[in-house]
Scaffold this motif. Structure first.
Motif, PDB file in Angstrom:
ATOM      1  N   LEU A   1       0.733  -1.204   0.106  1.00  0.00           N
ATOM      2  CA  LEU A   1      -0.005   0.070  -0.179  1.00  0.00           C
ATOM      3  C   LEU A   1       0.949   1.177   0.169  1.00  0.00           C
ATOM      4  N   MET A   2       1.880   1.425   0.854  1.00  0.00           N
ATOM      5  CA  MET A   2       2.726   2.287   1.063  1.00  0.00           C
ATOM      6  C   MET A   2       3.586   2.555  -0.264  1.00  0.00           C
ATOM      7  N   ALA A   3       3.877   1.354  -0.586  1.00  0.00           N
ATOM      8  CA  ALA A   3       5.121   1.565  -1.802  1.00  0.00           C
ATOM      9  C   ALA A   3       4.381   1.974  -2.841  1.00  0.00           C
ATOM     10  N   VAL A   4       3.195   1.407  -3.257  1.00  0.00           N
ATOM     11  CA  VAL A   4       2.650   2.033  -4.459  1.00  0.00           C
ATOM     12  C   VAL A   4       1.932   3.411  -4.422  1.00  0.00           C
ATOM     13  N   ALA A   5       1.580   3.943  -3.294  1.00  0.00           N
ATOM     14  CA  ALA A   5       0.937   5.082  -3.238  1.00  0.00           C
ATOM     15  C   ALA A   5       1.992   6.135  -3.098  1.00  0.00           C
ATOM     16  N   ARG A   6       3.105   5.984  -2.884  1.00  0.00           N
ATOM     17  CA  ARG A   6       4.277   6.945  -2.731  1.00  0.00           C
ATOM     18  C   ARG A   6       5.116   6.526  -3.716  1.00  0.00           C
ATOM     19  N   ARG A   7       5.021   5.715  -4.663  1.00  0.00           N
ATOM     20  CA  ARG A   7       5.921   5.404  -5.737  1.00  0.00           C
ATOM     21  C   ARG A   7       7.229   5.144  -5.462  1.00  0.00           C
ATOM     22  N   VAL A   8       7.422   4.431  -4.366  1.00  0.00           N
ATOM     23  CA  VAL A   8       8.689   4.207  -3.879  1.00  0.00           C
ATOM     24  C   VAL A   8       9.497   3.168  -5.224  1.00  0.00           C
ATOM     25  N   VAL A   9       8.876   2.350  -5.582  1.00  0.00           N
ATOM     26  CA  VAL A   9       9.853   1.420  -6.402  1.00  0.00           C
ATOM     27  C   VAL A   9       9.995   2.276  -7.725  1.00  0.00           C
ATOM     28  N   GLU A  10       9.104   3.178  -8.151  1.00  0.00           N
ATOM     29  CA  GLU A  10       9.549   3.930  -9.419  1.00  0.00           C
ATOM     30  C   GLU A  10      10.827   4.803  -9.106  1.00  0.00           C
ATOM     31  N   SER A  11      10.744   5.528  -7.941  1.00  0.00           N
ATOM     32  CA  SER A  11      11.985   6.275  -7.585  1.00  0.00           C
ATOM     33  C   SER A  11      13.058   5.509  -7.389  1.00  0.00           C
ATOM     34  N   ASP A  12      12.906   4.595  -6.602  1.00  0.00           N
ATOM     35  CA  ASP A  12      14.226   3.493  -6.263  1.00  0.00           C
ATOM     36  C   ASP A  12      14.833   3.238  -7.770  1.00  0.00           C
ATOM     37  N   ARG A  13      13.979   2.778  -8.740  1.00  0.00           N
ATOM     38  CA  ARG A  13      14.363   2.499  -9.932  1.00  0.00           C
ATOM     39  C   ARG A  13      15.447   3.534 -10.753  1.00  0.00           C
ATOM     40  N   ILE A  14      14.873   4.651 -10.549  1.00  0.00           N
ATOM     41  CA  ILE A  14      15.548   5.850 -11.024  1.00  0.00           C
ATOM     42  C   ILE A  14      16.696   6.144 -10.502  1.00  0.00           C
ATOM     43  N   MET A  15      16.668   6.115  -9.213  1.00  0.00           N
ATOM     44  CA  MET A  15      17.918   6.262  -8.398  1.00  0.00           C
ATOM     45  C   MET A  15      19.105   5.519  -8.930  1.00  0.00           C
ATOM     46  N   ARG A  16      18.528   4.072  -8.805  1.00  0.00           N
ATOM     47  CA  ARG A  16      19.611   2.940  -9.344  1.00  0.00           C
ATOM     48  C   ARG A  16      20.186   3.165 -10.550  1.00  0.00           C
TER      49      ARG A  16
END
Length: 322
Positions: free
Chosen positions: A111-126
Motif C-alpha cells: 500500500l505504502m510503496a505503490v501510493a508513494r511510488r517508492v519502486v519507481e523512484s528507487d529504479r530511477i535512483m539505481r
C-alpha cells in the motif's frame, strides 16, 4: 515406524520435529514439485506435508489409500480437495494464525510503496537517471486520513484494518458477517462491496479463494473504484481478473495496484510488468524468518497429531473421523 514426505524444503525446525517421530523424506530440489514426482513420492507414506502449490486431489489419495493426513504448509487450502479427503477419511490441515501479522504487514508495505511510488523512484535512483529534486516529481497519494476498504475481514483482514490506526483512517469492510472487534476499536462500518469500492481510497483483499470469490474483482468492480484509488492483493491471485486489472491500470481508471499474488502464478498476465503504477512482489506475504519457522512447526505438529491418532489442532475436516 510411520513415514512422511515433505514436498518442499521447509525450515529445518519443522523437519527436525517430524524426524523425532517418523521416517522423513524431503524433496530438496528448489521450485514447484512436478505432478509426476508428487505421485511417485507419496505411494508408500502415511502422511504428507504439502505446500500451497501442490494439487491435493482424489487421484493422489486413491494412489495411496494408506495416507492419513495432508498437512498444508499454508493458511490457504484452495489447492486441497477437502471434500474428497473427508469422503476417504483423510485429514487435511493448514497453518492459520501464525502468518496473520506478517501478511498484514505485507499488505501495508504494498500500500505504502505503490501510493508513494517508492519502486519507481528507487529504479530511477539505481539507474543514475535522477538529476535532482523537482517540485512535481513522483507525486503520489496521501494515506493519512484516507478511507481503507477491507474485503474479507477474517484474521488477516482484521489485522490489516487494525494497523490503520496510526494513519487515522476511516475503515470500511465487507464480508460474510459483521466484525465486532473492528466496529468497537476502529468505528469501522460494515457495507456492501459496491459501496466499499465506490468510497475507498485503498481497497485491500483478504478473502479465501473459492468458486464464489474467483474474479471477485473484475471490470465492473474496477469501474466502481475512484480514479485516485489503489488496489492491494495479498489473498490469492485469481480473486482478481488480471486482464481487466491491466486495462484499468493502463487507462488510469484506478491509480495503482500492489500485488503479492497472481492469477496464473508464477506467471502474470501480459502487460502487467510494463506498468509503472504497480508494485509487484513474489508471494512473500509470510516471508519472515519467524513466520516461516512457525508455519513449519505448526504443519509438523498437525501431522504428528494426525498420525498418532489424535485430532490435529488445525484440522479442516474433523468430520473425516466420524
Amino acid at each position: 515406524m510411520k513415514s512422511v514426505y515433505i514436498t518442499r524444503c521447509i525450515p529445518q525446525v519443522g523437519i527436525d520435529l517430524l524426524a523425532q517421530h517418523f521416517n522423513v523424506r524431503v524433496n530438496e530440489r528448489p521450485g514447484k514439485l512436478t505432478r509426476q514426482a508428487l505421485l511417485e513420492n507419496i505411494k508408500d507414506v502415511d502422511g504428507v506435508l504439502s505446500s500451497g502449490t501442490d494439487k491435493i486431489d482424489a487421484e493422489l489419495m486413491d494412489l495411496n489409500p494408506g495416507i492419513r493426513c495432508f498437512s498444508n504448509y499454508a493458511v490457504g487450502f484452495d489447492n486441497m480437495d477437502v471434500a474428497a479427503a473427508t469422503h476417504r477419511r483423510v485429514l487435511c490441515t493448514n497453518t492459520p494464525d501464525v502468518l496473520t501479522d506478517s501478511t498484514a504487514e505485507m499488505a501495508w508495505a504494498l500500500l505504502m510503496a505503490v501510493a508513494r511510488r517508492v519502486v519507481e523512484s528507487d529504479r530511477i535512483m539505481r539507474t543514475r537517471q535522477w538529476v535532482g529534486w523537482e517540485p512535481q516529481e513522483f507525486l503520489g497519494g496521501d494515506i493519512t486520513g484516507k478511507t481503507l476498504g477491507v474485503i474479507g475481514a477474517g484474521r488477516i483482514g482484521t489485522s490489516i484494518a487494525m494497523k490503520s490506526r496510526g494513519f487515522d483512517m476511516e475503515v470500511l469492510y465487507s464480508g460474510r458477517r459483521h466484525n465486532p472487534e473492528l466496529e468497537a476499536k476502529l468505528n469501522a462500518r460494515f457495507v456492501d462491496m459496491d459501496t466499499l469500492l465506490q468510497s475507498s481510497d485503498f481497497v485491500s483483499l483478504s478473502v479465501a479463494l473459492s468458486a464464489q470469490t474467483h474474479h471477485l474483482i473484475g471490470a465492473r468492480e474496477l469501474a466502481l473504484m475512484k480514479s485516485t484509488a489503489y488496489l492491494i492483493n495479498t489473498a490469492r491471485g485469481p480473486v482478481i481478473d488480471e486482464a481487466a486489472l491491466v486495462e484499468a491500470l493502463k487507462s488510469k481508471q484506478i491509480a495503482g495496484a500492489g500485488l503479492d499474488v497472481y492469477e496464473f502464478e508464477p506467471d502474470m498476465v501480459e502487460g502487467l510488468e510494463l506498468l509503472e503504477n504497480t508494485v509487484l512482489t513474489t508471494h512473500i506475504g509470510s516471508a519472515t524468518h519467524a513466520t516461516r519457522n512457525a508455519m513449519a512447526v505448526k504443519a509438523a505438529s498437525n501431522l504428528i497429531a494426525a498420525l498418532n491418532g489424535d485430532m490435529p489442532p488445525d484440522c479442516l475436516n474433523p468430520q473425516a473421523l466420524d
